[in-house]
Design a protein around this motif. Structure first.
Motif, PDB file in Angstrom:
ATOM      1  N   PHE A 138       2.957  -4.713  16.588  1.00  0.00           N
ATOM      2  CA  PHE A 138       3.753  -5.882  16.224  1.00  0.00           C
ATOM      3  C   PHE A 138       3.946  -5.954  14.708  1.00  0.00           C
ATOM      4  O   PHE A 138       4.626  -6.843  14.203  1.00  0.00           O
ATOM      5  N   ASP A 139       3.333  -5.025  13.989  1.00  0.00           N
ATOM      6  CA  ASP A 139       3.565  -4.907  12.554  1.00  0.00           C
ATOM      7  C   ASP A 139       3.179  -3.500  12.123  1.00  0.00           C
ATOM      8  O   ASP A 139       2.506  -2.761  12.865  1.00  0.00           O
ATOM      9  N   ALA A 140       3.582  -3.142  10.922  1.00  0.00           N
ATOM     10  CA  ALA A 140       3.284  -1.817  10.397  1.00  0.00           C
ATOM     11  C   ALA A 140       1.793  -1.680  10.109  1.00  0.00           C
ATOM     12  O   ALA A 140       1.139  -2.652   9.735  1.00  0.00           O
ATOM     13  N   PRO A 141       1.237  -0.486  10.284  1.00  0.00           N
ATOM     14  CA  PRO A 141      -0.185  -0.278   9.953  1.00  0.00           C
ATOM     15  C   PRO A 141      -0.401  -0.357   8.450  1.00  0.00           C
ATOM     16  O   PRO A 141       0.510  -0.126   7.649  1.00  0.00           O
ATOM     17  N   ALA A 142      -1.620  -0.683   8.067  1.00  0.00           N
ATOM     18  CA  ALA A 142      -1.970  -0.801   6.647  1.00  0.00           C
ATOM     19  C   ALA A 142      -3.477  -0.681   6.524  1.00  0.00           C
ATOM     20  O   ALA A 142      -4.199  -0.589   7.520  1.00  0.00           O
ATOM     21  N   GLU A 143      -3.978  -0.691   5.294  1.00  0.00           N
ATOM     22  CA  GLU A 143      -5.413  -0.649   5.091  1.00  0.00           C
ATOM     23  C   GLU A 143      -6.047  -1.902   5.699  1.00  0.00           C
ATOM     24  O   GLU A 143      -5.392  -2.934   5.868  1.00  0.00           O
ATOM     25  N   GLU A 144      -7.337  -1.794   6.020  1.00  0.00           N
ATOM     26  CA  GLU A 144      -8.036  -2.903   6.673  1.00  0.00           C
ATOM     27  C   GLU A 144      -8.300  -4.030   5.674  1.00  0.00           C
ATOM     28  O   GLU A 144      -9.200  -3.952   4.846  1.00  0.00           O
ATOM     29  N   LEU A 145      -7.508  -5.084   5.782  1.00  0.00           N
ATOM     30  CA  LEU A 145      -7.676  -6.275   4.956  1.00  0.00           C
ATOM     31  C   LEU A 145      -8.096  -7.445   5.837  1.00  0.00           C
ATOM     32  O   LEU A 145      -7.862  -7.435   7.050  1.00  0.00           O
ATOM     33  N   PRO A 146      -8.711  -8.476   5.263  1.00  0.00           N
ATOM     34  CA  PRO A 146      -8.978  -9.680   6.049  1.00  0.00           C
ATOM     35  C   PRO A 146      -7.665 -10.282   6.554  1.00  0.00           C
ATOM     36  O   PRO A 146      -6.622 -10.200   5.885  1.00  0.00           O
ATOM     37  N   TRP A 147      -7.725 -10.896   7.707  1.00  0.00           N
ATOM     38  CA  TRP A 147      -6.532 -11.510   8.287  1.00  0.00           C
ATOM     39  C   TRP A 147      -5.880 -12.485   7.320  1.00  0.00           C
ATOM     40  O   TRP A 147      -4.648 -12.574   7.251  1.00  0.00           O
ATOM     41  N   ARG A 317     -13.074  -6.479   1.434  1.00  0.00           N
ATOM     42  CA  ARG A 317     -14.327  -7.242   1.532  1.00  0.00           C
ATOM     43  C   ARG A 317     -15.491  -6.443   0.955  1.00  0.00           C
ATOM     44  O   ARG A 317     -15.642  -5.254   1.212  1.00  0.00           O
ATOM     45  N   ARG A 318     -16.347  -7.146   0.187  1.00  0.00           N
ATOM     46  CA  ARG A 318     -17.506  -6.506  -0.419  1.00  0.00           C
ATOM     47  C   ARG A 318     -18.737  -7.380  -0.177  1.00  0.00           C
ATOM     48  O   ARG A 318     -18.638  -8.606  -0.079  1.00  0.00           O
ATOM     49  N   ALA A 319     -19.896  -6.727  -0.093  1.00  0.00           N
ATOM     50  CA  ALA A 319     -21.145  -7.454   0.168  1.00  0.00           C
ATOM     51  C   ALA A 319     -21.508  -8.326  -1.020  1.00  0.00           C
ATOM     52  O   ALA A 319     -21.188  -8.024  -2.172  1.00  0.00           O
ATOM     53  N   VAL A 320     -22.205  -9.409  -0.723  1.00  0.00           N
ATOM     54  CA  VAL A 320     -22.665 -10.347  -1.750  1.00  0.00           C
ATOM     55  C   VAL A 320     -24.147 -10.110  -2.010  1.00  0.00           C
ATOM     56  O   VAL A 320     -24.950 -10.013  -1.074  1.00  0.00           O
ATOM     57  N   PHE A 321     -24.512 -10.029  -3.294  1.00  0.00           N
ATOM     58  CA  PHE A 321     -25.907  -9.906  -3.708  1.00  0.00           C
ATOM     59  C   PHE A 321     -26.248 -11.087  -4.615  1.00  0.00           C
ATOM     60  O   PHE A 321     -25.404 -11.565  -5.377  1.00  0.00           O
TER      61      PHE A 321
END
Length: 553
Positions: A138-147, A317-321
């Motif tokens: 339903f849309d073009a593929p892309a890198e994995e981003l948050p919705w 997305r990156r982990a939080v420290f």
């Protein structure tokens, strides 16, 4: 306090059946008990008085529910804004039913901080001699981003999605079931409309700034368009729920205060989290280092927390420290971003919120923190699917050990629906029986005397009959429990002689077995409960889900 609670939950195997655990008659009592736990959480966790009430009031206003939250229970559920299968959709129907029964409000959280895996759904088609399943985007593929960061990239592909589905699915739509089209035919006009406007506009801050959420949700966000379309359809069907994106919840100061509480006790939380995870894996005999979640890492004085962080410039997305700095704590993504604040300081929380928004920093919960916050703070009852219910056994253990209270109970719900399309009626049992029959050609060849292929060949029938009679006589003469290897060797020679005669039969059996395997795979493929709800007939599925959800007394 109770140790790890383990429940064996399985989706129903029967088509059209639902799982609601605990049983619906027990749900009103669960809500009453959870309401009592709310004040206990505020007191035992060390929050200011009324934190939970304030958070719930903010959520109800932000979601447009216009209720007095101190009197009416909030029932909550949530899922990623996908075109999910009917078992997930059933939670929304149950959410509406429970909320109406409890004279409360039902809110569905759009879990838009999760990553978009694939902007497509799997669709049965008949492009070859045998049916297969293809992915229709339903849309073009892309890198994995948050919705929440994912815009619609290919407007034409998005607009033509319904037509593409119809073209691929057409071979299965000849039955009367589909005379009124698919659910997608009703849903997609809403999706196209949502692509140019948004049903959840940004709301003004509350007078005390407790729920400030000034960042508008931009039109054209993929997940919000899908969720908005689904919600519009649900309203047409009579559901009375409201919707709100998790990004809005996590941007409010109530969630930041909750997160700061974890930051201030980060070493204690880190230890409780990893210890509970180790116990969960041991109890469930899990060897994987990533299931259900990875351990929280430590790098010197930096302790990983189960949250995500990203920025407008770098929205991966990156982990939080977090680490302690005097009477303050400091968080980082270990890629250049550092933010410092003091714990349990309301003016500091406002500054912290402004600092994050001013620098375009997004702080978002991972799955366990999402449901922990939703259950402890935002709601009086949370509705899980089976997957969420399973990992929340771990959440319960963390709540008990870190906050020192019994966790609020939740409901687990799902349903099984299979597409009403033609598919082979071959089961795994049929394949197993076929394999057993092939084995018997070698070890019980005498059982094939009445086989049609044998009957048609008089020579084979006569020789097989004679060898079978010799085997029966030989077995009558020997006790196989006490006989020598010589006896077994002679029996084997008789079986081998009969097996040699039955080669034509074995060839037929093996050909049929291969055919059964192919049919069973096709049956399993087309009979999956995982197909999107949009592929189902326009009227029948929603009526069935409504009926199943009305079991609440």
């Amino acid at each position: 306090m109770a140790a790890l609670t383990h429940r064996r939950l399985r989706a129903p195997s029967a088509d059209g059946a639902a799982l609601i655990d605990p049983t619906p008659t027990k749900i009103p009592e669960l809500i009453r008990k959870n309401l009592d736990l709310g004040s206990e959480f505020d007191r035992r966790a060390g929050f200011r008085i009324g934190f939970r009430v304030a958070a719930r009031e903010w959520l109800s206003v932000l979601s447009g529910s216009q209720i007095k939250t101190t009197a009416a229970p909030i029932i909550l559920s949530g899922h990623q804004p996908e075109l999910f299968h009917p078992g997930v959709w059933f939670k929304n129907f149950l959410l509406s039913s429970i909320a109406q029964s409890a004279a409360g409000v039902g809110i569905n959280l759009i879990i838009d901080n999760d990553a978009v895996r694939s902007p497509a759904i799997r669709v049965p088609t008949s492009r070859t001699a045998q049916a297969e399943v293809v992915a229709i985007p339903f849309d073009a593929p892309a890198e994995e981003l948050p919705w929440e960061e994912r815009s619609i990239l290919d407007e034409q592909l998005f607009r033509n999605f319904s037509a593409a589905i119809r073209q691929s699915f057409a071979p299965f739509m000849s039955s009367r079931e589909y005379s009124g089209g698919t659910i997608l035919d009703r849903l997609w006009p809403f999706a196209i409309e949502s692509a140019s406007w948004h049903p959840y506009p940004a709301r003004k801050s509350s007078p005390d700034n407790r729920g400030s959420y000034d960042r508008p949700i931009e039109p054209g966000k993929l997940g919000h368009c899908l969720a908005g379309a689904r919600h519009s359809l649900e309203q047409e069907l009579g559901l009375t729920t409201t919707e709100h994106p998790l990004s809005g919840v996590a941007s409010g100061e109530n969630f930041l205060e909750f997160a700061s509480h974890l930051f201030a006790r980060h070493q204690e939380f880190h230890a409780a989290y990893n210890a509970a995870l180790a116990e969960y894996r041991s109890t469930n005999r899990i060897r994987s280092k990533t299931h259900p979640v990875p351990e929280l890492a430590r790098d010197g004085e930096w302790y990983e927390m189960p949250l995500w962080l990203w920025t407008a410039e770098n929205n991966r997305r990156r982990a939080v420290f977090v680490r302690q700095r005097g009477n303050s704590w400091e968080i980082t993504d270990r890629m250049g971003i550092k933010v410092r604040a003091r714990a349990n300081d309301m003016p500091e929380m406002t500054r912290f919120s402004d600092l994050l928004q001013g620098r375009g920093i997004k702080l978002r919960p991972r799955a366990l923190i999402t449901t922990m916050y939703a259950r402890l703070v935002l709601s009086d009852l949370f509705i899980h699917g089976i997957g969420g219910a399973k990992y929340d056994e771990l959440t319960d253990l963390i709540i008990r050990r870190f906050f020192g209270i019994e966790p609020p109970a939740y409901v687990t719900a799902t349903a099984t629906f299979r597409l009403p399309i033609e598919r082979p009626t071959v089961s795994l049992e049929d394949v197993q029986q076929s394999a057993q029959r092939i084995r018997e050609v070698r070890y019980r060849p005498e059982s094939f005397l009445n086989e049609l292929t044998v009957k048609k060949n008089g020579d084979i029938e006569a020789k097989l009959s004679a060898l079978a009679a010799e085997k029966r006589t030989y077995l009558d003469q020997h006790d196989l429990r006490r006989c020598s290897a010589v006896v077994f060797k002679h029996l084997d020679s008789l079986n081998r002689a009969m097996h040699e005669l039955l080669q034509p039969v074995e060839q037929e059996l093996r050909a049929r077995h291969a055919e059964l395997i192919a049919l069973a795979r096709q049956s399993q493929l087309l009979g999956s409960r995982e197909f999107s709800f949009v592929l189902f007939p326009a009227e029948k599925l929603s009526a069935q889900l409504l009926a199943l959800s009305k079991t609440i007394s």
